[in-house]
Design an enzyme around this catalytic site. Sequence first.
Site, PDB file in Angstrom:
ATOM      1  N   GLU A  64       0.836  -1.209   0.000  1.00  0.00           N
ATOM      2  CA  GLU A  64       0.000   0.000   0.000  1.00  0.00           C
ATOM      3  C   GLU A  64       0.866   1.253   0.000  1.00  0.00           C
ATOM      4  OE1 GLU A  64      -2.739  -0.541   3.251  1.00  0.00           O
ATOM      5  OE2 GLU A  64      -3.802  -2.125   2.195  1.00  0.00           O
ATOM      6  N   CYS A  73      -2.204  -4.923  -5.245  1.00  0.00           N
ATOM      7  CA  CYS A  73      -2.595  -6.188  -4.601  1.00  0.00           C
ATOM      8  C   CYS A  73      -1.457  -7.210  -4.676  1.00  0.00           C
ATOM      9  CB  CYS A  73      -3.800  -6.788  -5.312  1.00  0.00           C
ATOM     10  SG  CYS A  73      -5.306  -5.843  -5.179  1.00  0.00           S
ATOM     11  N   GLU A  75      -1.548 -10.325  -5.553  1.00  0.00           N
ATOM     12  CA  GLU A  75      -1.547 -11.159  -6.761  1.00  0.00           C
ATOM     13  C   GLU A  75      -0.808 -10.472  -7.893  1.00  0.00           C
ATOM     14  OE1 GLU A  75      -4.081 -10.427  -4.785  1.00  0.00           O
ATOM     15  OE2 GLU A  75      -5.763 -11.812  -5.003  1.00  0.00           O
ATOM     16  N   CYS A 112      -9.440  -9.478  -6.796  1.00  0.00           N
ATOM     17  CA  CYS A 112     -10.219  -8.378  -7.388  1.00  0.00           C
ATOM     18  C   CYS A 112     -10.198  -8.477  -8.919  1.00  0.00           C
ATOM     19  CB  CYS A 112      -9.673  -7.030  -6.930  1.00  0.00           C
ATOM     20  SG  CYS A 112      -8.183  -6.505  -7.786  1.00  0.00           S
ATOM     21  N   CYS A 115      -6.836  -7.903 -10.681  1.00  0.00           N
ATOM     22  CA  CYS A 115      -5.906  -9.042 -10.573  1.00  0.00           C
ATOM     23  C   CYS A 115      -6.329 -10.172 -11.500  1.00  0.00           C
ATOM     24  CB  CYS A 115      -5.836  -9.542  -9.131  1.00  0.00           C
ATOM     25  SG  CYS A 115      -4.962  -8.406  -8.051  1.00  0.00           S
TER      26      CYS A 115
END
Length: 161
Positions: A64, A73, A75, A112, A115
């Site tokens: 982040e 993310c 992934e 998500c 991803c």
Amino acid sequence: MTNHEIKIAFQEYSSVDELANIDQELCAGAVKAMENSHSPYSKFSVGAALRLKSGKIIHGSNQENVAYPSGLCAERVALFYWGANHPDDPIESMAVTAHTDEFELQKPVTSCGSCLQVLAECEKMQQSPVKVILFVAKGPVWVTNGIESFLPFLFFEDRLS
Ligand code: THU
């Protein structure tokens, strides 16, 4: 008018212990990957591990940023690392897990849309599906075979011609 039905197949296991050893190892890799999660804003750690055909394991975790949209993310961290460093060594499987101290996760975290779109591109690059193993410490394990299990209506470039 015709009704169509698309069935999405996945396997559910009650715990990681029920998986083959090779998949259990990959899940352990996803848990290890979470150690490097940088998630001070969401306090939600995600770890991803990829097993390549050669046997090599790649780790990724969510990263982040104080400028929130700049984060990424777990992934995609792992998948982009693969594309940048090992594009000729196909991904056979990806394990994803998550943890937060805020509450107990009862179900696996599903990736998500961004991803999934990146996973689709990786499958296209290597011309083979990626087995995806989603799990949390206490909860079921979901196993799918490739992006079509998640996005059956995915846009494919062959539709352009
Ligand atoms: N996150 C992932 O790393 N993977 C997912 O599949 C869902 C969400 C991250 C993004 C953000 O750092 C945190 O989890 C909360 O959304």
